[in-house]
Scaffold this active site. Sequence first.
Site, PDB file in Angstrom:
ATOM      1  N   ARG A 154      -0.170   9.802  -0.711  1.00 39.07           N
ATOM      2  CA  ARG A 154      -1.457  10.185  -1.325  1.00 39.07           C
ATOM      3  C   ARG A 154      -1.173  11.924  -1.855  1.00 39.07           C
ATOM      4  O   ARG A 154      -1.577  12.305  -2.891  1.00 39.07           O
ATOM      5  CB  ARG A 154      -2.727  10.097  -0.664  1.00 39.07           C
ATOM      6  CG  ARG A 154      -3.141   8.949  -0.374  1.00 39.07           C
ATOM      7  CD  ARG A 154      -4.300   8.841   0.308  1.00 39.07           C
ATOM      8  NE  ARG A 154      -5.020   7.299   0.195  1.00 39.07           N
ATOM      9  CZ  ARG A 154      -5.909   6.998   0.953  1.00 39.07           C
ATOM     10  NH1 ARG A 154      -6.570   7.727   1.841  1.00 39.07           N
ATOM     11  NH2 ARG A 154      -6.393   5.770   0.829  1.00 39.07           N
ATOM     12  N   HIS A 175      -8.048  12.407  -2.282  1.00 33.50           N
ATOM     13  CA  HIS A 175      -7.837  11.107  -2.600  1.00 33.50           C
ATOM     14  C   HIS A 175      -7.212  11.512  -4.034  1.00 33.50           C
ATOM     15  O   HIS A 175      -7.799  12.017  -4.821  1.00 33.50           O
ATOM     16  CB  HIS A 175      -8.924  10.216  -2.573  1.00 33.50           C
ATOM     17  CG  HIS A 175      -8.546   8.878  -2.872  1.00 33.50           C
ATOM     18  ND1 HIS A 175      -8.095   8.308  -3.950  1.00 33.50           N
ATOM     19  CD2 HIS A 175      -8.455   7.689  -1.886  1.00 33.50           C
ATOM     20  CE1 HIS A 175      -7.614   6.902  -3.882  1.00 33.50           C
ATOM     21  NE2 HIS A 175      -8.076   6.608  -2.524  1.00 33.50           N
ATOM     22  N   ARG A 183      -2.637  11.797   6.246  1.00 35.51           N
ATOM     23  CA  ARG A 183      -2.776  10.309   6.767  1.00 35.51           C
ATOM     24  C   ARG A 183      -2.326   9.414   5.699  1.00 35.51           C
ATOM     25  O   ARG A 183      -2.342   9.379   4.593  1.00 35.51           O
ATOM     26  CB  ARG A 183      -4.503   9.993   6.706  1.00 35.51           C
ATOM     27  CG  ARG A 183      -4.674   8.486   7.488  1.00 35.51           C
ATOM     28  CD  ARG A 183      -6.143   8.401   7.571  1.00 35.51           C
ATOM     29  NE  ARG A 183      -6.871   8.615   6.055  1.00 35.51           N
ATOM     30  CZ  ARG A 183      -7.021   7.541   5.274  1.00 35.51           C
ATOM     31  NH1 ARG A 183      -6.613   6.535   5.552  1.00 35.51           N
ATOM     32  NH2 ARG A 183      -7.661   7.836   4.167  1.00 35.51           N
ATOM     33  N   GLU A 189      -6.904   3.002  -3.256  1.00 43.66           N
ATOM     34  CA  GLU A 189      -5.480   2.913  -3.581  1.00 43.66           C
ATOM     35  C   GLU A 189      -4.889   1.580  -3.890  1.00 43.66           C
ATOM     36  O   GLU A 189      -3.958   1.360  -4.297  1.00 43.66           O
ATOM     37  CB  GLU A 189      -4.748   3.675  -2.453  1.00 43.66           C
ATOM     38  CG  GLU A 189      -3.224   4.064  -2.511  1.00 43.66           C
ATOM     39  CD  GLU A 189      -3.145   5.343  -1.479  1.00 43.66           C
ATOM     40  OE1 GLU A 189      -3.704   5.234  -0.581  1.00 43.66           O
ATOM     41  OE2 GLU A 189      -2.106   6.146  -1.880  1.00 43.66           O
ATOM     42  N   LEU A 193     -14.803   7.109  -5.552  1.00 40.18           N
ATOM     43  CA  LEU A 193     -13.603   6.671  -4.965  1.00 40.18           C
ATOM     44  C   LEU A 193     -13.004   5.462  -5.883  1.00 40.18           C
ATOM     45  O   LEU A 193     -13.867   4.486  -5.990  1.00 40.18           O
ATOM     46  CB  LEU A 193     -13.463   6.394  -3.588  1.00 40.18           C
ATOM     47  CG  LEU A 193     -12.050   5.839  -3.059  1.00 40.18           C
ATOM     48  CD1 LEU A 193     -11.117   7.011  -2.813  1.00 40.18           C
ATOM     49  CD2 LEU A 193     -12.389   5.072  -1.807  1.00 40.18           C
ATOM     50  N   PHE A 221       0.873  -1.348  -0.001  1.00 40.10           N
ATOM     51  CA  PHE A 221      -0.017  -0.039  -0.005  1.00 40.10           C
ATOM     52  C   PHE A 221       0.846   1.143  -0.113  1.00 40.10           C
ATOM     53  O   PHE A 221       2.141   1.276   0.649  1.00 40.10           O
ATOM     54  CB  PHE A 221      -0.807  -0.021   1.108  1.00 40.10           C
ATOM     55  CG  PHE A 221      -2.161   0.599   0.971  1.00 40.10           C
ATOM     56  CD1 PHE A 221      -3.275  -0.411   0.740  1.00 40.10           C
ATOM     57  CD2 PHE A 221      -2.604   1.718   0.952  1.00 40.10           C
ATOM     58  CE1 PHE A 221      -4.606  -0.051   0.629  1.00 40.10           C
ATOM     59  CE2 PHE A 221      -3.805   2.386   0.763  1.00 40.10           C
ATOM     60  CZ  PHE A 221      -5.078   1.267   0.547  1.00 40.10           C
ATOM     61  N   GLN A 281      -7.327  15.188   3.384  1.00 39.88           N
ATOM     62  CA  GLN A 281      -6.522  14.459   2.234  1.00 39.88           C
ATOM     63  C   GLN A 281      -7.407  14.452   1.164  1.00 39.88           C
ATOM     64  O   GLN A 281      -8.627  14.499   1.152  1.00 39.88           O
ATOM     65  CB  GLN A 281      -6.352  13.330   2.857  1.00 39.88           C
ATOM     66  CG  GLN A 281      -5.502  12.343   1.962  1.00 39.88           C
ATOM     67  CD  GLN A 281      -5.167  11.092   2.877  1.00 39.88           C
ATOM     68  OE1 GLN A 281      -6.012  10.292   3.148  1.00 39.88           O
ATOM     69  NE2 GLN A 281      -3.833  10.878   2.962  1.00 39.88           N
ATOM     70  N   HIS A 325     -11.280  13.569   0.406  1.00 37.04           N
ATOM     71  CA  HIS A 325     -11.457  12.376   0.839  1.00 37.04           C
ATOM     72  C   HIS A 325     -11.390  12.242   2.552  1.00 37.04           C
ATOM     73  O   HIS A 325     -12.363  11.412   2.925  1.00 37.04           O
ATOM     74  CB  HIS A 325     -10.138  11.374   0.154  1.00 37.04           C
ATOM     75  CG  HIS A 325     -10.361  10.135   0.529  1.00 37.04           C
ATOM     76  ND1 HIS A 325     -11.532   9.137   0.428  1.00 37.04           N
ATOM     77  CD2 HIS A 325      -9.716   9.118   1.157  1.00 37.04           C
ATOM     78  CE1 HIS A 325     -11.536   7.797   0.599  1.00 37.04           C
ATOM     79  NE2 HIS A 325     -10.137   7.921   1.354  1.00 37.04           N
TER      80      HIS A 325
END
Lengths: 84, 594
Positions: free
Chosen positions: B289, B245, B397, B258, B255, B122, B243, B356
């Site tokens: 991100r 996205h 984040r 990720e 969305l 990730f 944040q 996001h």
Amino acid sequence: MDDREKLNRLRWRCTRRAMLEMDLLLGEFLERLYPTLDAAQADAFVTMADMEDLELWPLVNGQREPDDPVQAEVLALLRNVRVK
Amino acid sequence: MSKQSVAVRKFDAVIVGAGGSGLRAAIQLSEAGLKTAVLSKVFPTRSHTVAAQGGVSASLGNSEEDHWHWHMYDTVKGSDWLGDQDAIEYMCRKAPEVVVELEHFGMPFDRTDEGKIYQRPFGGHMSNFGEKPVRRACAAADRTGHAMLHALYQRNVRANTQFFVEWMALDLIRDQSGEVLGVIALEMETGEVVAFHSKATVFATGGAGRIYYSSTNAFINTGDGLGMAARAGIALEDMEFWQFHPTGVAGAGVLITEGVRGEGGILRNSTNERFMERYAPNAKDLASRDVVSRAMVTEINEGRGCGPNKDFVLLDITHLDPATIMKRLPGIREISIQFAGIDPIKAPIPVVPTCHYQMGGVPTNYKGQVVGDDGAPVRGFYAAGEVACASVHGANRLGTNSLLDLLVFGKASGDTVIDDVRSGEIGLRDLPADFADRTLARLNRLNTQTGGASVNECRLELQRTMQKHCGVFRFKDMLVEGVAKIIEVEKAVAHTEIKDKSQVWNTARVEALELDNLVEVAKATMVSAEARKESRGAHVRDDAPDTPANPNGRDDANWHKHTLWHREGNRLSYKPVIMKPLSVETIALKTRSY
């Protein structure tokens, strides 16, 4: 509950969902197509709006077919809603 | 409506919000035998936690060597050093425990051939203090949040948690000393206003992503907890940090997780170039991100966007085995077809950066206690999840830390409530005589307003103002103008008018009350963003560019501190970042690069 109250409850359940996708699709359907449904179709839509998003999603995108023929009629309309 | 009409119900604990953090806190409380009420605007399994598709991180080391200290390093770095290191250590150390616990609650994690929890790579997850990518994200296909919510809800049913569904909390109740004594809430089905008088009040209301016009957030995310806290005199922390996205479907905001890039998805511009190789040579498409968002917008701004208006880039998974797409990312294929009109097996997905996640929130410590400006706990008040600012996310984040946050701090807040009840630190104090006055005045104003503004128009104006003046890239003049504009929006919101004055299922009233909360969050965001004259994490200003003195535009000498926005006077104060972890050495300030 009178008609206004029922419609408002349905509006809440169509537009305060877990996923934005479903807020968009069901909200759009409620405003544009719900008023055109007959009584049986309207009941079927209410039943579907009470489903959880990840339960309804496979029906909306055609991964699953409903058992109920009236639900199938409503789904045919819902599947054609494009939010783009 | 008179004061006499406010019924009072008594509980040991009232939790507002039934998403992941609320349900996790409720398990602790109910299983400990505390009489616990959970209020929710919707049925619990319809909470927005469902939308968290990507996974939950924990250094289980099931696929390769991993360590909580590496996870901590990634989180501190991801936060651009604005996260509090005590809370970050606490969260990363607790991660394996809460994930295994969740497995025992019945969470159907994907598994390896040996039967262990499957872990995938990730963005921003690295081994050995930033050296190379590590597989740390645990998932249940791309339905992790949904599966988690169901596991937590079932456990609450077993523990006899009392749910109040389709109720909206309106205001906190505080006494003269500032102690929190519960909330006042509205039952939508009856229009009845009820006080939930409790020893402990836990806010788990989620974020407020609907302040932006382009948002991945469901309509429910109206920042109710933040609005209630702000009106009750609690400052909001670090609200300038949102944040975006990188991959919302262009146009709809929906969305694309990720995890798509974790499985091998590649971002391409109009020349078909894999442009992330230029911006992040090591992590490439798996960079953090904000790094990815900035790269995408730069490509678009420099004319390498796609489509007739050159206003999006492409997320390409056409090179992946269709069987892998169907197995690991089935939901993504469905979304692309419905909202972008393309099948990602055959064609790349058009994407743009979209609001996001909210990093800031109600200030808490790592025990889940809400803290005042001096850092001392506000007695009787707790918060967890997106509404709270512990602060583990700082200025940005790390992906998969949101589900971890709600498990760890949902549980921690529950445990702290239990300790505080048992030690007598909190109890059922007397309600002040005027406890409902402000709320009833607000409701009466709505009931009697004539010639006021439309709720929909005010909300749209608010969202467009935030998008235009305080988006993923920020400009000095736009921010200054934005502050003035949002004050104008606030004036209109104070005079919203609803035509429907009825009691039962009056959704117009509920939407007006949601807007009261959105406007507090919008003000906090705009004012905090205008004031912070540096770039850090998700807050990127055009007038704070990357220079040798201030790499990435970050100015630690002046701005390595948390913002506190106070509703009264629309004023700001600041407090230091906690740099001392609980047991390990400080992760010292360093330039953030991937």
